[in-house]
Design an enzyme around this catalytic site. Structure first.
Site, short mmCIF file in Angstrom:
data_model
loop_
_atom_site.label_atom_id
_atom_site.label_comp_id
_atom_site.label_asym_id
_atom_site.label_seq_id
_atom_site.Cartn_x
_atom_site.Cartn_y
_atom_site.Cartn_z
N GLY A 127 0.78 -1.24 0.00
CA GLY A 127 0.00 0.00 0.00
C GLY A 127 0.81 1.28 0.00
O GLY A 127 0.30 2.33 0.40
N SER A 128 2.04 1.25 -0.47
CA SER A 128 2.84 2.49 -0.44
C SER A 128 2.28 3.53 -1.40
O SER A 128 2.33 4.73 -1.13
CB SER A 128 4.31 2.19 -0.75
OG SER A 128 4.50 1.89 -2.11
N ASN A 129 1.67 3.09 -2.51
CA ASN A 129 1.07 4.06 -3.43
C ASN A 129 -0.20 4.65 -2.81
O ASN A 129 -0.49 5.83 -2.97
CB ASN A 129 0.76 3.41 -4.78
CG ASN A 129 1.96 3.44 -5.70
OD1 ASN A 129 2.28 4.48 -6.25
ND2 ASN A 129 2.63 2.32 -5.84
N LEU A 180 -3.55 -7.08 -8.60
CA LEU A 180 -2.95 -8.02 -9.56
C LEU A 180 -3.97 -8.84 -10.35
O LEU A 180 -3.61 -9.68 -11.14
CB LEU A 180 -2.00 -8.97 -8.80
CG LEU A 180 -0.81 -8.27 -8.16
CD1 LEU A 180 0.04 -9.26 -7.37
CD2 LEU A 180 0.05 -7.56 -9.21
N LYS A 181 -5.25 -8.60 -10.11
CA LYS A 181 -6.26 -9.38 -10.85
C LYS A 181 -6.80 -8.53 -12.00
O LYS A 181 -6.71 -7.31 -11.96
CB LYS A 181 -7.42 -9.74 -9.91
CG LYS A 181 -7.02 -10.52 -8.69
CD LYS A 181 -6.80 -11.98 -9.02
CE LYS A 181 -6.57 -12.75 -7.74
NZ LYS A 181 -5.63 -13.84 -7.86
N ILE A 191 -9.60 -6.64 -14.04
CA ILE A 191 -10.85 -5.96 -13.67
C ILE A 191 -11.96 -6.48 -14.59
O ILE A 191 -11.76 -6.58 -15.79
CB ILE A 191 -10.66 -4.44 -13.88
CG1 ILE A 191 -9.62 -3.90 -12.90
CG2 ILE A 191 -11.96 -3.67 -13.74
CD1 ILE A 191 -10.05 -3.95 -11.46
N HIS A 248 1.98 1.51 -13.36
CA HIS A 248 2.85 0.38 -13.71
C HIS A 248 4.30 0.83 -13.50
O HIS A 248 4.66 1.93 -13.94
CB HIS A 248 2.61 -0.05 -15.16
CG HIS A 248 3.40 -1.24 -15.58
ND1 HIS A 248 3.08 -2.52 -15.18
CD2 HIS A 248 4.51 -1.34 -16.33
CE1 HIS A 248 3.97 -3.36 -15.67
NE2 HIS A 248 4.86 -2.68 -16.37
N ASP A 294 -2.20 -3.86 -18.91
CA ASP A 294 -1.20 -2.83 -19.25
C ASP A 294 -1.25 -2.33 -20.70
O ASP A 294 -0.25 -1.88 -21.23
CB ASP A 294 0.22 -3.39 -18.99
CG ASP A 294 0.38 -3.78 -17.53
OD1 ASP A 294 1.16 -4.72 -17.26
OD2 ASP A 294 -0.30 -3.19 -16.68
N GLU A 328 6.87 6.58 -8.73
CA GLU A 328 5.44 6.21 -8.68
C GLU A 328 4.70 7.08 -7.67
O GLU A 328 3.57 7.54 -7.91
CB GLU A 328 5.28 4.75 -8.31
CG GLU A 328 5.86 3.77 -9.30
CD GLU A 328 5.70 2.36 -8.80
OE1 GLU A 328 4.59 1.98 -8.43
OE2 GLU A 328 6.71 1.63 -8.81
C1 GRF Z 1 3.83 -0.78 -7.40
O1 GRF Z 1 5.18 -0.95 -7.76
C2 GRF Z 1 2.99 -0.62 -8.64
O2 GRF Z 1 3.68 -0.02 -9.70
C3 GRF Z 1 2.66 -2.03 -9.00
O3 GRF Z 1 2.48 -2.71 -7.78
C4 GRF Z 1 3.24 -2.04 -6.78
C5 GRF Z 1 2.33 -1.73 -5.64
O4 GRF Z 1 3.09 -1.30 -4.57
N1 GRF Z 1 1.48 -2.11 -9.84
P1 GRF Z 1 2.34 -0.73 -3.26
O5 GRF Z 1 1.40 -1.82 -2.76
O6 GRF Z 1 1.57 0.49 -3.69
O7 GRF Z 1 3.45 -0.42 -2.31
#
Ligand code: GRF
Length: 202
Positions: free
Chosen positions: A12-14, A86-87, A89, A105, A146, A175
């Site tokens: 969940g860093s994003n 990762l699934k 949609i 991505h 993608d 990101e």
């Molecule tokens: C990120 O590197 C994103 O580009 C990819 O999955 C990762 C998710 O990282 N699709 P986080 O869970 O947001 O840390």
């Protein structure tokens, strides 16, 4: 105020970067965090920020994939952000939320994308192909992995790096800047989709 649903699968860093991004404070709100996982670090981040979080699946208390579109419409979601989800949609969701589903991505699409290209695999492939640069891409999501129209990309020099992990770390920082920036543009209606498919950020 743009209502955003963030789809996650891991740390969940994003998601955290979106929540911390100052310019979004008065423009967008993360209304829900959704994962295919029963539990993940991203759910803890949601809880810490008092954001409703939901698991996708067929178990009791989960949202079914077939009910996902109606669920998001009922919550009046404006934008769906895939951040590590990762699934695939469901097509019904893509159609209902046309050009309102975006994905981050960790590479410069259209290269280094597609099925199986996620997580450290992406950066290993970039390293093995001796790229001098990598970066991040935010794109619209369509029915295959993608391949949706690219909204924004940001490059980073990786010529001094010699491991996939180091590339991943440097790209992740990009990101965390690019994704909130695109959401800010979306919230301000500054993303223009031209007929030829080119996306312009005003
Ligand atoms: C990120 O590197 C994103 O580009 C990819 O999955 C990762 C998710 O990282 N699709 P986080 O869970 O947001 O840390």
């Amino acid at each position: 105020m743009l209502k955003v649903a963030v789809f996650v699968s891991g740390r969940g860093s994003n998601l955290n970067a979106i929540l911390k991004y100052p310019n979004l404070k008065n423009l967008a709100v993360v209304d829900s965090v959704i994962s295919d996982k029963k539990d993940c670090k991203a759910f803890q981040i949601a809880e810490e920020n008092s954001i409703d979080n939901f698991t996708l699946g067929e178990n009791e208390g989960s949202i079914s994939y077939t009910g996902l579109t109606e669920f998001l419409k009922a919550r009046k979601t404006d934008l769906i952000v895939l951040a590590g989800f990762l699934k695939l949609i469901p097509d019904t969701l893509i159609k209902e939320f046309k050009n309102r589903v975006i994905n981050i991505h960790p590479a410069l699409l259209p290269k280094f994308g597609g099925k199986g290209m996620y997580g450290i695999n992406v950066h290993k492939t970039v390293l093995e192909s001796s790229q001098k640069k990598s970066g991040a891409t935010v794109h619209f999501v369509d029915e295959t992995y993608d391949t949706g129209k690219i909204i924004a990309q940001r490059e980073v020099d990786i010529s001094d790096l010699d491991s996939a992990e180091a590339i991943a770390e440097r790209v992740l920082k990009i990101e965390h800047e690019l994704l909130p920036y695109v959401i800010e543009k979306f919230a301000a209606n500054k993303i223009v989709l031209k007929d030829d498919g080119v996306v312009i950020l005003l």
